[in-house]
Design a protein around this motif. Structure first.
Motif, PDB file in Angstrom:
ATOM      1  N   VAL A  64      31.755  32.675  45.073  1.00 48.77           N
ATOM      2  CA  VAL A  64      32.361  31.363  44.470  1.00 48.77           C
ATOM      3  C   VAL A  64      32.219  31.696  42.446  1.00 48.77           C
ATOM      4  O   VAL A  64      31.872  31.997  42.315  1.00 48.77           O
ATOM      5  CB  VAL A  64      30.643  31.052  44.522  1.00 48.77           C
ATOM      6  N   LEU A 102      36.610  31.672  41.470  1.00 54.21           N
ATOM      7  CA  LEU A 102      37.552  32.844  41.734  1.00 54.21           C
ATOM      8  C   LEU A 102      38.539  32.798  40.616  1.00 54.21           C
ATOM      9  O   LEU A 102      39.921  32.491  40.114  1.00 54.21           O
ATOM     10  CB  LEU A 102      39.117  31.937  42.693  1.00 54.21           C
ATOM     11  N   VAL A 132      36.740  37.080  37.401  1.00 54.61           N
ATOM     12  CA  VAL A 132      35.971  38.144  37.756  1.00 54.61           C
ATOM     13  C   VAL A 132      36.049  37.847  39.045  1.00 54.61           C
ATOM     14  O   VAL A 132      35.791  38.967  39.630  1.00 54.61           O
ATOM     15  CB  VAL A 132      34.010  38.076  37.590  1.00 54.61           C
ATOM     16  N   GLY A 133      36.180  37.202  39.850  1.00 62.41           N
ATOM     17  CA  GLY A 133      35.886  35.863  41.095  1.00 62.41           C
ATOM     18  C   GLY A 133      36.625  36.678  42.315  1.00 62.41           C
ATOM     19  O   GLY A 133      37.526  37.001  43.168  1.00 62.41           O
ATOM     20  N   ASP A 181      36.669  27.890  45.494  1.00 64.56           N
ATOM     21  CA  ASP A 181      37.050  27.337  43.866  1.00 64.56           C
ATOM     22  C   ASP A 181      37.471  26.408  43.836  1.00 64.56           C
ATOM     23  O   ASP A 181      37.366  24.959  45.014  1.00 64.56           O
ATOM     24  CB  ASP A 181      38.627  28.375  43.184  1.00 64.56           C
ATOM     25  N   LYS A 200      44.822  27.721  41.845  1.00 64.12           N
ATOM     26  CA  LYS A 200      43.243  28.996  42.699  1.00 64.12           C
ATOM     27  C   LYS A 200      43.048  29.423  43.954  1.00 64.12           C
ATOM     28  O   LYS A 200      43.433  30.292  44.351  1.00 64.12           O
ATOM     29  CB  LYS A 200      42.797  29.213  41.953  1.00 64.12           C
ATOM     30  N   CYS A 236      30.667  33.982  40.666  1.00 61.89           N
ATOM     31  CA  CYS A 236      31.252  34.370  39.801  1.00 61.89           C
ATOM     32  C   CYS A 236      31.212  33.813  39.249  1.00 61.89           C
ATOM     33  O   CYS A 236      32.491  33.121  38.603  1.00 61.89           O
ATOM     34  CB  CYS A 236      32.630  35.436  40.207  1.00 61.89           C
ATOM     35  N   VAL A 237      31.234  32.262  39.012  1.00 62.24           N
ATOM     36  CA  VAL A 237      31.346  30.850  38.425  1.00 62.24           C
ATOM     37  C   VAL A 237      31.268  31.435  36.575  1.00 62.24           C
ATOM     38  O   VAL A 237      29.876  32.339  36.673  1.00 62.24           O
ATOM     39  CB  VAL A 237      30.472  29.871  38.685  1.00 62.24           C
ATOM     40  N   GLY A 238      31.332  30.271  35.644  1.00 61.47           N
ATOM     41  CA  GLY A 238      31.135  30.583  34.533  1.00 61.47           C
ATOM     42  C   GLY A 238      30.089  30.749  33.815  1.00 61.47           C
ATOM     43  O   GLY A 238      29.468  29.597  34.130  1.00 61.47           O
ATOM     44  N   THR A 239      29.912  31.029  32.783  1.00 64.23           N
ATOM     45  CA  THR A 239      27.948  30.855  32.225  1.00 64.23           C
ATOM     46  C   THR A 239      29.011  31.060  30.154  1.00 64.23           C
ATOM     47  O   THR A 239      28.466  31.601  29.895  1.00 64.23           O
ATOM     48  CB  THR A 239      27.462  32.203  32.145  1.00 64.23           C
ATOM     49  N   ARG A 271      24.831  24.191  39.766  1.00 64.52           N
ATOM     50  CA  ARG A 271      25.696  23.639  41.078  1.00 64.52           C
ATOM     51  C   ARG A 271      25.746  24.834  42.166  1.00 64.52           C
ATOM     52  O   ARG A 271      26.327  24.148  43.129  1.00 64.52           O
ATOM     53  CB  ARG A 271      27.044  22.333  39.775  1.00 64.52           C
ATOM     54  N   ALA A 272      26.877  25.600  41.796  1.00 67.51           N
ATOM     55  CA  ALA A 272      27.131  26.053  42.773  1.00 67.51           C
ATOM     56  C   ALA A 272      26.168  27.080  43.909  1.00 67.51           C
ATOM     57  O   ALA A 272      25.920  27.190  44.701  1.00 67.51           O
ATOM     58  CB  ALA A 272      27.520  27.805  42.318  1.00 67.51           C
ATOM     59  N   GLU A 324      28.004  41.916  35.930  1.00 71.18           N
ATOM     60  CA  GLU A 324      30.362  42.919  36.388  1.00 71.18           C
ATOM     61  C   GLU A 324      30.472  43.359  34.738  1.00 71.18           C
ATOM     62  O   GLU A 324      30.323  42.496  33.589  1.00 71.18           O
ATOM     63  CB  GLU A 324      30.569  41.329  36.548  1.00 71.18           C
ATOM     64  N   LEU A 376      34.031  45.055  34.647  1.00 66.27           N
ATOM     65  CA  LEU A 376      34.652  44.985  34.374  1.00 66.27           C
ATOM     66  C   LEU A 376      35.502  44.766  32.831  1.00 66.27           C
ATOM     67  O   LEU A 376      35.162  43.961  32.478  1.00 66.27           O
ATOM     68  CB  LEU A 376      35.763  44.609  35.509  1.00 66.27           C
ATOM     69  N   GLU A 413      38.881  42.776  31.550  1.00 64.81           N
ATOM     70  CA  GLU A 413      40.110  42.431  32.163  1.00 64.81           C
ATOM     71  C   GLU A 413      41.151  43.274  31.110  1.00 64.81           C
ATOM     72  O   GLU A 413      41.381  43.942  30.528  1.00 64.81           O
ATOM     73  CB  GLU A 413      40.153  40.675  30.824  1.00 64.81           C
TER      74      GLU A 413
HETATM   75  N1  LIG Z   1      36.358  37.530  32.164  1.00 65.96           N
HETATM   76  C1  LIG Z   1      35.295  39.225  32.039  1.00 65.96           C
HETATM   77  O1  LIG Z   1      36.191  40.030  31.932  1.00 65.96           O
HETATM   78  C2  LIG Z   1      33.868  39.158  32.415  1.00 65.96           C
HETATM   79  C3  LIG Z   1      33.198  40.625  32.946  1.00 65.96           C
HETATM   80  C4  LIG Z   1      32.123  40.766  33.318  1.00 65.96           C
HETATM   81  C5  LIG Z   1      31.350  39.294  33.454  1.00 65.96           C
HETATM   82  N2  LIG Z   1      31.954  38.577  33.506  1.00 65.96           N
HETATM   83  C6  LIG Z   1      30.997  36.868  34.046  1.00 65.96           C
HETATM   84  O2  LIG Z   1      31.489  35.941  34.811  1.00 65.96           O
HETATM   85  C7  LIG Z   1      31.064  35.617  34.681  1.00 65.96           C
HETATM   86  C8  LIG Z   1      32.364  34.365  35.224  1.00 65.96           C
HETATM   87  O3  LIG Z   1      33.838  35.004  34.062  1.00 65.96           O
HETATM   88  P1  LIG Z   1      35.100  34.657  34.611  1.00 65.96           P
HETATM   89  O4  LIG Z   1      35.771  34.881  32.824  1.00 65.96           O
HETATM   90  O5  LIG Z   1      35.826  35.116  35.611  1.00 65.96           O
HETATM   91  O6  LIG Z   1      34.764  32.814  34.672  1.00 65.96           O
HETATM   92  P2  LIG Z   1      36.473  32.193  35.017  1.00 65.96           P
HETATM   93  O7  LIG Z   1      36.509  30.913  33.746  1.00 65.96           O
HETATM   94  O8  LIG Z   1      37.930  32.778  34.592  1.00 65.96           O
HETATM   95  O9  LIG Z   1      36.159  31.842  36.219  1.00 65.96           O
HETATM   96  C9  LIG Z   1      35.632  30.974  36.963  1.00 65.96           C
HETATM   97  C10 LIG Z   1      35.421  30.341  37.929  1.00 65.96           C
HETATM   98  O10 LIG Z   1      34.720  29.300  38.823  1.00 65.96           O
HETATM   99  C11 LIG Z   1      35.131  27.938  39.372  1.00 65.96           C
HETATM  100  N3  LIG Z   1      33.370  27.237  39.298  1.00 65.96           N
HETATM  101  C12 LIG Z   1      33.141  27.001  38.830  1.00 65.96           C
HETATM  102  N4  LIG Z   1      32.122  26.129  39.103  1.00 65.96           N
HETATM  103  C13 LIG Z   1      32.445  26.478  40.159  1.00 65.96           C
HETATM  104  C14 LIG Z   1      31.389  26.114  41.495  1.00 65.96           C
HETATM  105  N5  LIG Z   1      30.557  24.942  41.677  1.00 65.96           N
HETATM  106  N6  LIG Z   1      31.939  26.341  43.378  1.00 65.96           N
HETATM  107  C15 LIG Z   1      33.797  26.856  42.591  1.00 65.96           C
HETATM  108  N7  LIG Z   1      33.577  27.391  41.788  1.00 65.96           N
HETATM  109  C16 LIG Z   1      33.053  26.714  40.670  1.00 65.96           C
HETATM  110  C17 LIG Z   1      36.059  27.301  38.056  1.00 65.96           C
HETATM  111  O11 LIG Z   1      36.326  27.026  38.572  1.00 65.96           O
HETATM  112  C18 LIG Z   1      36.774  29.073  37.512  1.00 65.96           C
HETATM  113  O12 LIG Z   1      37.849  29.380  38.332  1.00 65.96           O
HETATM  114  C19 LIG Z   1      30.598  34.075  33.382  1.00 65.96           C
HETATM  115  O13 LIG Z   1      29.606  35.266  33.373  1.00 65.96           O
HETATM  116  C20 LIG Z   1      31.360  36.315  32.389  1.00 65.96           C
HETATM  117  O14 LIG Z   1      30.330  35.627  31.556  1.00 65.96           O
HETATM  118  C21 LIG Z   1      33.318  37.562  32.365  1.00 65.96           C
END
Ligand SMILES: NC(=O)c1ccc[n+]([C@@H]2O[C@H](COP(=O)([O-])OP(=O)(O)OC[C@H]3O[C@@H](n4cnc5c(N)ncnc54)[C@H](O)[C@@H]3O)[C@@H](O)[C@H]2O)c1
Length: 438
Positions: free
Chosen positions: A6, A8, A11-12, A30, A35, A83-86, A101-102, A157, A159, A161
């Protein structure tokens, strides 16, 4: 395994493609039609090395699909990776709204999964978030009990970028925070065959670990930059300095100094940190992290004093006076500040240190002891038992071997304060044990 991812985003989408390439069947979900459309067309929704190839191969093999409708994804889902945003709230605190919500949406689909589903949070979140905030959301939405009817876990996670795909396959460490064995087993199966170490721990440990990692990474960046600014001001090549710095894998890039314990002290770190700070000030350079080292260390000493005083008992025995075991060097030993404060406040204090012999100390360092440690001669005892027996609070302040089992000497009315994480907890069968930062 059948996996739902959940979110994309960065991370997702990486998780989805990498897991599908390992042979799992992955459905990505997503809110963004863009996406979802990308994945469905075998394209990557983000720019990331090697990702598009993995996605198109997984699509072609029929192991990766995507949808905006979570209900369509859930049937058969053994593992759901959230894997949604925080993001940050305006005050800097963590915003869990997207994850909540997810989770509510995932929860509604769990009953229709037809299997034991483990919901795994991958988004970064503070300790207590999973069990205190998200598990209740899932239980409300499902009407089921976590740990019994479905699983909940946290899998941070790590990883980066840009090298996310390589990081996924070359992970040194995969951490699973799980409260029930079924969830841990599901994640072990998910990551089966991926190299590196797999560690199973509690959910809260896994949650805070991600923050410890990132705080440390950020600290490394600003530390290196501060050393760089100082070097530049001094006309020194900072890259040459740090190239040499990183070659010391015994003290610099190692596990050394990275376990919570007591404050630093001794004849080098205190004076050298002060001198470096003073040089930066003299050059009119602001180095906030280097400035913060001394106050942070002082704060830790104060914390030790507060902890000892908290028990409101007058007789305190301190075991270990030098700043580390196996030395008699008392210069800037931080416990001496604790002892000085307690003595000044009228506590009755007895002291023990296997390496400190009063006659030798007075022979070599009479002036130092008379000026700095006037309380020492009359309070130092050669017999450990005498000090323990005569104290209400026993403080272990250095990791000498003979203090490890000191708990065995304790009476049930006594308190043991361990400032150095050196006491074998199993030896404390009577009385209370309190650690400084653990
Ligand atoms: N980006 C990184 O390098 C990284 C590394 C480790 C951890 N994280 C953590 O992982 C999490 C995600 O980061 P990200 O960079 O992938 O975020 P992102 O904003 O790129 O992706 C989040 C996705 O979640 C989707 N989303 C939101 N609510 C949703 C729902 N209810 N149902 C389905 N999809 C939904 C959004 O549309 C978005 O595409 C965060 O908590 C971040 O801190 C990120």
């Amino acid at each position: 395994m059948r996996v739902v991812v959940v979110g994309l985003g960065y991370v997702g989408s990486v998780c989805s493609a990498c897991l599908a390439s390992r042979g799992h069947t992955v459905v990505g979900v997503d809110l963004s039609e863009f996406k979802v459309g990308c994945i469905e067309r075998g394209r990557s929704p983000i720019v990331e090395n090697g990702l598009e190839t993995l996605i198109s191969e997984a699509r072609a093999a029929g192991r990766l699909s995507a949808t905006t409708d979570i209900a369509r994804a859930m049937p058969g889902a053994e593992v759901v990776l959230v894997c949604v945003g925080t993001p940050s709230a305006p005050d800097g605190s963590l915003d869990l709204d997207h994850v909540k919500r997810a989770c509510a949406e995932v929860g509604h689909g769990i009953r229709s999964s037809g299997t034991f589903t483990t919901v795994v949070m991958r988004s970064t979140m503070l300790p207590g978030s999973v069990e205190g905030e998200l598990q209740p959301v899932l239980e409300r939405a499902t009407g089921l009990t976590a740990g019994r009817d479905f699983g909940v876990a946290y899998n941070p996670e790590f990883l980066r970028e840009g090298t996310a795909v390589a990081d996924f396959f070359g992970a040194e460490l995969t951490v699973i925070g799980a409260a029930d064995p079924q969830s841990a087993a599901a994640l072990r199966r998910l990551y089966d065959g991926i190299g590196g170490e797999l560690a199973v721990t509690s959910i809260r440990t896994a949650e805070i670990l991600k923050y410890a990692n990132n705080a440390y990474h950020a600290l490394k960046v600003v530390f290196a930059n501060e050393i760089g600014r100082l070097c530049k001001r001094e006309g020194i090549d900072s890259h040459q300095v740090m190239d040499l710095f990183v070659r010391d894998t015994r003290l610099n890039l190692s596990a050394y100094y990275l376990k919570p314990g007591f404050a630093y002290g001794g004849s080098c770190l205190p004076k050298d940190v002060r001198a470096l700070r003073q040089r930066a000030r003299a050059r009119d350079l602001e180095l906030p992290v280097i400035e913060a080292i001394v106050p942070s260390n002082d704060r830790h000493v104060e914390e030790a004093i507060h902890l000892i005083e908290r028990f409101r008992r007058r007789r305190v025995g301190v075991l270990g006076l030098s700043f580390k075991a196996e030395t008699d060097d008392l210069r800037e030993s931080p416990i001496l500040r604790v002892i000085g404060t307690l003595v000044g406040k009228g506590y009755s204090v007895l002291l023990h240190d296997p390496n400190i012999d009063m006659e030798r100390v007075l022979g070599a360092n009479r002036k130092f002891v008379e000026e700095e440690l006037p309380y020492l001669p009359e309070r130092l005892r050669p017999d450990l038992r005498e000090v323990v027996e005569g104290s209400d609070v026993v403080v272990v302040a250095n990791p000498s071997k003979e203090y490890r089992a000191v708990g065995a000497l304790l009476r049930s009315d006594q308190v043991l304060v361990d400032l150095v994480h050196a006491v074998d907890r199993a030896s404390v069968t009577r009385g209370e044990y309190h650690g400084l930062a653990w």
